[in-house]
Design a protein around this motif. Structure first.
Motif, PDB file in Angstrom:
ATOM      1  N   VAL A   1       7.293   6.831  -0.437  1.00 17.76           N
ATOM      2  CA  VAL A   1       8.040   7.593   0.557  1.00 17.76           C
ATOM      3  C   VAL A   1       9.529   7.514   0.220  1.00 17.76           C
ATOM      4  CG1 VAL A   1       8.518   7.927   2.998  1.00 17.76           C
ATOM      5  CG2 VAL A   1       6.341   6.892   2.283  1.00 17.76           C
ATOM      6  N   ASP A   2      10.086   8.631  -0.189  1.00 21.02           N
ATOM      7  CA  ASP A   2      11.501   8.642  -0.541  1.00 21.02           C
ATOM      8  C   ASP A   2      12.303   8.990   0.704  1.00 21.02           C
ATOM      9  OD1 ASP A   2      14.099   9.408  -1.825  1.00 21.02           O
ATOM     10  OD2 ASP A   2      12.908   9.084  -3.631  1.00 21.02           O
ATOM     11  N   CYS A   3      13.320   8.170   1.029  1.00 22.28           N
ATOM     12  CA  CYS A   3      14.162   8.481   2.191  1.00 22.28           C
ATOM     13  C   CYS A   3      15.639   8.510   1.804  1.00 22.28           C
ATOM     14  CB  CYS A   3      13.905   7.513   3.336  1.00 22.28           C
ATOM     15  SG  CYS A   3      14.358   5.816   3.016  1.00 22.28           S
TER      16      CYS A   3
ATOM     17  N   ASP B   1       0.831  -1.221   0.000  1.00 20.92           N
ATOM     18  CA  ASP B   1       0.000   0.000   0.000  1.00 20.92           C
ATOM     19  C   ASP B   1       0.857   1.258   0.000  1.00 20.92           C
ATOM     20  OD1 ASP B   1      -2.480  -1.432   0.244  1.00 20.92           O
ATOM     21  OD2 ASP B   1      -1.991  -1.779   2.362  1.00 20.92           O
ATOM     22  N   VAL B   2       1.889   1.234   0.824  1.00 18.63           N
ATOM     23  CA  VAL B   2       2.831   2.361   0.926  1.00 18.63           C
ATOM     24  C   VAL B   2       4.217   1.811   0.612  1.00 18.63           C
ATOM     25  CG1 VAL B   2       3.884   4.065   2.471  1.00 18.63           C
ATOM     26  CG2 VAL B   2       1.440   3.506   2.691  1.00 18.63           C
ATOM     27  N   VAL B   3       4.931   2.498  -0.272  1.00 12.49           N
ATOM     28  CA  VAL B   3       6.210   1.952  -0.736  1.00 12.49           C
ATOM     29  C   VAL B   3       7.340   2.929  -0.411  1.00 12.49           C
ATOM     30  CG1 VAL B   3       7.501   1.075  -2.719  1.00 12.49           C
ATOM     31  CG2 VAL B   3       5.006   0.742  -2.587  1.00 12.49           C
ATOM     32  N   VAL B   4       8.315   2.433   0.356  1.00 16.79           N
ATOM     33  CA  VAL B   4       9.450   3.244   0.778  1.00 16.79           C
ATOM     34  C   VAL B   4      10.631   2.997  -0.168  1.00 16.79           C
ATOM     35  CG1 VAL B   4      11.102   3.677   2.643  1.00 16.79           C
ATOM     36  CG2 VAL B   4       8.710   3.121   3.195  1.00 16.79           C
ATOM     37  N   ILE B   5      11.197   4.093  -0.689  1.00 16.36           N
ATOM     38  CA  ILE B   5      12.382   3.985  -1.563  1.00 16.36           C
ATOM     39  C   ILE B   5      13.616   4.161  -0.695  1.00 16.36           C
ATOM     40  CG2 ILE B   5      13.562   4.885  -3.614  1.00 16.36           C
ATOM     41  CD1 ILE B   5      10.795   4.066  -4.356  1.00 16.36           C
ATOM     42  N   ALA B   6      14.387   3.086  -0.528  1.00 18.84           N
ATOM     43  CA  ALA B   6      15.558   3.129   0.362  1.00 18.84           C
ATOM     44  C   ALA B   6      16.795   2.589  -0.348  1.00 18.84           C
ATOM     45  CB  ALA B   6      15.270   2.346   1.643  1.00 18.84           C
ATOM     46  N   VAL B   7      16.931   2.991  -1.594  1.00 24.39           N
ATOM     47  CA  VAL B   7      18.085   2.520  -2.379  1.00 24.39           C
ATOM     48  C   VAL B   7      19.237   3.516  -2.264  1.00 24.39           C
ATOM     49  CG1 VAL B   7      16.596   1.289  -3.992  1.00 24.39           C
ATOM     50  CG2 VAL B   7      17.232   3.663  -4.480  1.00 24.39           C
ATOM     51  N   PRO B   8      20.458   3.119  -2.571  1.00 28.36           N
ATOM     52  CA  PRO B   8      21.552   4.097  -2.618  1.00 28.36           C
ATOM     53  C   PRO B   8      21.257   5.155  -3.689  1.00 28.36           C
ATOM     54  CG  PRO B   8      22.397   1.834  -2.734  1.00 28.36           C
ATOM     55  CD  PRO B   8      20.910   1.759  -2.904  1.00 28.36           C
TER      56      PRO B   8
END
Lengths: 230, 230
Positions: free
Chosen positions: B108-110, B80-87
């Motif tokens: 969600v970009d982090c 449902d909610v997708v977090v972007i945690a790539v280099p």
């Protein structure tokens, strides 16, 4: 090792000059430094307005007689540590003009280069990277630090507020100068001065003020920041 | 009005996908969301490594059976909610590739675009202004927010740490999406999700990570931030 384990110098004897000491930020900082017992030199473009602000600040609760004096910006630049608290629009010209007086001194830039439009504040692109780096470029003979970006002028100026609870992020390439600025921040009730990196990392600290303004709007607050685990 | 007076939605039923869920930040967030009771989909470039990470996370203290599943990044993008945690190096390509799967979703970009040299970390110039704005440009059909930039991967991943005490600054132009991300942050023990402005003010939040790294080095800490007066 944490905050309390890094020894800060005794700066109680240093005088603090405020360039732009009649603006909200400068005036609030002048008041807090005076309340902390530092000798304060309030500067303004106009000698009369600087003198007038000093008289008003000297009459506020918690300020000992003779602590605050005022004059023009050249007068304030005579202090041991000099805080630049002018509007961004006047930053370059004011700093350049004072460069002879500021040679050899610790200079603390607290200017936030922000623009405003219908959607609120946003950071302005600064050629040198940040207001602080612009000051460092204009003042090669000075020891330039950046600090006091996130203090609420409203809280600083309110005599009813005993302690302003936040951390002052201090940036600088001159470690000894940064330590003195950290110690000065720590003189103000409620504040800690936390070292937060070199001047090349000052841009985002200045720009963060835009986020704090957004937070203030959403939460009807006077937001500051605390660093956790330090 | 302060933090507690802004009603946050109930997001306990939402699944959270982590793109780059096998990296330190992604894995740490996956663990905390799973511990908070969210259903978590761990993604990786390799299906096998995503599945393996899910098995390992599922065996950690505080994670209920069946909470975490794993696969490739397309699998995680089904949440449902997708977090972007790539280099940062892989950000543009990974986000662009997943754009069909991410349509309509809260993303969600982090990601923190930082460079490192002998003097430590510094912010990289990003054409779109920030990683989050780059994601928003690449994902016009998604509801892009930025958050979780300042969480210490070390603290997140440590099962002995019961609460990670910090505020998550949440940025976004879609108010409802931002509220859901704030609520998700608030599901993790110790955290609050504080709205901190529009996406155009995300660049300095990403860059602030360089300052936190400088603070960590100076104070031997795992620094985060708290917003005062909220």
């Amino acid at each position: 090792m944490n905050y309390d384990h890094i020894a800060l110098p005794d700066v109680s004897g240093l005088s603090v000059g405020i360039i732009g000491g009649t603006g909200p930020q400068g005036r609030g900082l002048a008041y807090r430094f005076a309340r902390a017992g530092q000798r304060v030199l309030v500067g303004s473009r106009s000698t009369e307005r600087g003198e007038q602000a000093a008289v008003e600040l000297g009459a506020l609760p918690g300020v000992a007689a003779g602590t605050v004096s005022g004059g023009d910006n050249v007068f304030a630049a005579g202090a041991d540590v000099v805080v630049i608290a002018v509007p961004w629009e006047g930053h370059r010209a004011t700093v350049a003009e004072l460069s002879p007086q500021l040679a050899g001194k610790i200079v603390v830039d607290c200017v936030n280069p922000l623009g405003f439009d219908k959607q609120g504040p946003y950071p302005l692109r600064v050629e040198e990277g940040s207001a602080a780096e612009q000051a460092a470029t204009l003042l090669p003979e000075s020891r330039v630090c950046a600090a006091f970006h996130h203090v609420s002028a409203v809280l600083l100026a309110d005599p009813e507020v005993d302690a302003v609870d936040l951390d002052v992020l201090v940036l600088g390439d001159d470690r000894d100068a940064a330590l003195q600025v950290q110690a000065l921040a720590g003189r103000i009730a409620g504040m800690r001065g936390v070292f937060a990196g070199r001047l090349r990392n000052a841009g985002q600290i200045e720009a963060l003020t835009a986020n704090l303004i957004a937070i203030n709007k959403r939460y009807k607050a006077h937001a500051g920041i605390r660093v956790t685990d330090v």
